[in-house]
Design an enzyme around this catalytic site. Structure first.
Site, short mmCIF file in Angstrom:
data_model
loop_
_atom_site.label_atom_id
_atom_site.label_comp_id
_atom_site.label_asym_id
_atom_site.label_seq_id
_atom_site.Cartn_x
_atom_site.Cartn_y
_atom_site.Cartn_z
CG ASP A 96 -2.06 0.96 1.10
OD1 ASP A 96 -1.81 2.12 0.70
OD2 ASP A 96 -3.20 0.57 1.39
CG ASP A 118 -8.31 4.03 -7.75
OD1 ASP A 118 -9.07 3.07 -7.88
OD2 ASP A 118 -7.06 3.93 -7.79
CE1 TYR A 193 -6.96 1.01 -15.27
CE2 TYR A 193 -8.43 2.86 -14.91
CZ TYR A 193 -8.06 1.57 -14.64
OH TYR A 193 -8.78 0.82 -13.74
N1 SAH Z 1 -1.27 3.11 -13.44
C1 SAH Z 1 -2.12 2.16 -14.14
C2 SAH Z 1 -3.31 1.70 -13.29
C3 SAH Z 1 -4.27 2.77 -12.90
S1 SAH Z 1 -5.59 2.20 -11.88
C4 SAH Z 1 -2.57 2.78 -15.45
O1 SAH Z 1 -2.39 3.97 -15.65
O2 SAH Z 1 -3.11 2.07 -16.29
C5 SAH Z 1 -4.99 2.66 -10.29
C6 SAH Z 1 -4.24 1.53 -9.61
O3 SAH Z 1 -3.71 2.05 -8.41
C7 SAH Z 1 -5.12 0.35 -9.23
O4 SAH Z 1 -4.57 -0.85 -9.74
C8 SAH Z 1 -5.12 0.38 -7.71
O5 SAH Z 1 -5.18 -0.91 -7.12
C9 SAH Z 1 -3.80 1.07 -7.40
N2 SAH Z 1 -3.82 1.77 -6.10
C10 SAH Z 1 -4.68 2.74 -5.72
N3 SAH Z 1 -4.41 3.14 -4.46
C11 SAH Z 1 -3.34 2.42 -4.04
C12 SAH Z 1 -2.60 2.37 -2.86
N4 SAH Z 1 -2.90 3.17 -1.81
N5 SAH Z 1 -1.56 1.51 -2.77
C13 SAH Z 1 -1.25 0.70 -3.82
N6 SAH Z 1 -1.92 0.69 -4.98
C14 SAH Z 1 -2.96 1.54 -5.10
#
Ligand code: SAH
Length: 213
Positions: A96, A118, A193
């Protein structure tokens, strides 16, 4: 991004400690020893399926790259990518981001990346945004003086919030773009994404935030 449960994922992750590093706190302040070189260290928070970290590492063999992702079901795809590519300069942490200061020491990180995180649109969830001041406080603990955070998102409201959050915290902003693909960026590494949203014709917002003590 939460995909369907993959019950075999935890075992596969545990079997590949040279790619997804267990107990990263053991390497705090010692990442140069881990990589066995003095190269700069880039860290991506919320790496998802690992396309960005592996792409960045592939494009920049002179840089060490670490991605942090907390979900087994997502990081497992990053593991598969790392297994295919066999790059010496990329690893992931299944952790995390809240705990990021346990894994990296003061001045240890040259650059941080936040890609398509997110948005947590409800105000009461603002603290969970990876650009909330609570996270920025942690990032500046580990960033070098003059270190940068590079942020990309498709979400206009999150971008607006983040511009404010970085600047109120004391970062200097540069290279702000309201349409990254229109403006162009040499060497841009696309994330999962980013590919999905730009295919739909949505603009990608981007900024660079510089930290000077
Ligand atoms: N960076 C990638 C994924 C975006 S989605 C892209 O651009 O395609 C965001 C990702 O962040 C998700 O997989 C989610 O599980 C992760 N995430 C969000 N908050 C987090 C946290 N506090 N610690 C670890 N991972 C996290």
């Amino acid at each position: 991004m939460r995909l369907r449960n993959k019950p075999w994922a935890p075992e596969e992750i545990a079997n590949n400690p040279h790619l997804i590093i267990p107990n990263p706190a053991d390497h705090k302040n010692k990442w140069k020893d881990y990589f066995n070189n003095d190269n700069p260290l880039y860290v991506e928070v919320g790496s998802g399926k690992g396309q960005f970290v592996t792409g960045m590492a592939n494009q920049h063999p002179e840089i060490n790259v670490i991605g942090i992702e907390k979900y087994d079901s997502v990081i497992i795809s990053a593991l598969e990518l790392m297994q295919q590519l066999e790059l010496p300069n990329v690893n992931m942490l299944k952790e995390d981001v809240q705990e990021i200061t346990d894994f990296f020491g003061e001045n240890e990180v040259d650059r941080l990346f936040i890609n398509f995180t997110d948005p947590w649109p409800k105000n009461r969830h603002a603290k969970r945004r990876l650009t909330h001041e609570g996270f920025l406080k942690k990032y500046v603990e580990i960033l070098k003086d003059g270190g940068e955070v590079h942020f990309k998102t498709d979400n206009r409201i999150l971008f607006q919030y983040s511009l404010q959050s970085f600047s109120e915290f004391g970062f200097s902003l540069k290279n702000i773009s309201l349409d990254l693909h229109e403006d162009g960026l040499e060497g841009n590494v696309m994330t999962e994404y980013e590919e999905r949203f730009s295919r739909k014709g949505q603009p990608i917002y981007r900024l660079e935030a510089v930290w000077k003590r």
